[in-house]
Design a protein around this motif. Structure first.
Motif, mmCIF file in Angstrom:
data_model
loop_
_atom_site.group_PDB
_atom_site.id
_atom_site.type_symbol
_atom_site.label_atom_id
_atom_site.label_comp_id
_atom_site.label_asym_id
_atom_site.label_seq_id
_atom_site.Cartn_x
_atom_site.Cartn_y
_atom_site.Cartn_z
ATOM 1 N N TYR A 30 0.821 -1.203 0.000
ATOM 2 C CA TYR A 30 0.000 0.000 0.000
ATOM 3 C C TYR A 30 0.858 1.256 0.000
ATOM 4 C CZ TYR A 30 -4.008 -2.947 0.906
ATOM 5 O OH TYR A 30 -4.985 -3.890 0.786
ATOM 6 N N GLY A 31 0.322 2.268 -0.660
ATOM 7 C CA GLY A 31 0.877 3.612 -0.628
ATOM 8 C C GLY A 31 -0.193 4.509 -0.021
ATOM 9 N N LYS A 43 -0.744 -0.206 -3.993
ATOM 10 C CA LYS A 43 0.284 0.353 -4.889
ATOM 11 C C LYS A 43 0.034 0.006 -6.349
ATOM 12 C CE LYS A 43 4.140 1.374 -1.983
ATOM 13 N NZ LYS A 43 5.567 1.357 -1.826
#
Length: 132
Positions: A30-31, A43
């Motif tokens: 994840y971003g 992401k």
């Protein structure tokens, strides 16, 4: 001959089992969202569009992402792995505000609406005291 047949069957089963594993079992990285750094985004999600004006007066800003298999066919499936990540990040689902495929989450004084579709999802940050 039996040895070759057994090897062929074993190889076939290996390929079948490997090909049938669910993509939801993959470890997701994840971003953060471009509209709010508190919102985790897979992401692999590709930002398609940011909306700064909306015909809905309750929406402050929104963003649309493309992500394969996020909502399943026709967006009918809830992406529990993603919603669990949101909850891990401190977002609490407002279950009583759910409207079909739109779920609302709150963290501190911020409310977001997430709309899941087939291969896309939208995130909208709501204005303070938004009417649901």
């Amino acid at each position: 001959m039996k040895k070759y047949l057994f090897t062929f069957i074993l190889l076939s089963l290996s390929i079948l089992v490997t090909g049938c594993t669910s993509s939801t079992q993959e470890v997701q990285e994840y971003g953060v969202s471009s509209i709010n750094a508190e919102i985790p985004i897979p992401k692999k999600a590709k930002e398609i569009e940011v909306t700064t004006t909306s015909s809905n007066p309750n929406i402050k800003i929104g963003v649309k992402y493309e992500l394969d298999n996020i909502g399943g066919e026709q967006g009918l499936y809830r992406p529990d792995h993603y919603f669990n990540k949101l909850e891990d990040a401190g977002w609490v689902e407002l279950e009583d505000k759910r409207l079909g495929h739109v779920q609302f989450f709150e963290k501190e004084d911020t409310v977001i609406a997430i709309s899941i579709h087939e291969n896309t999802f939208d995130i909208h940050e709501m204005i303070k005291d938004a009417k649901f």
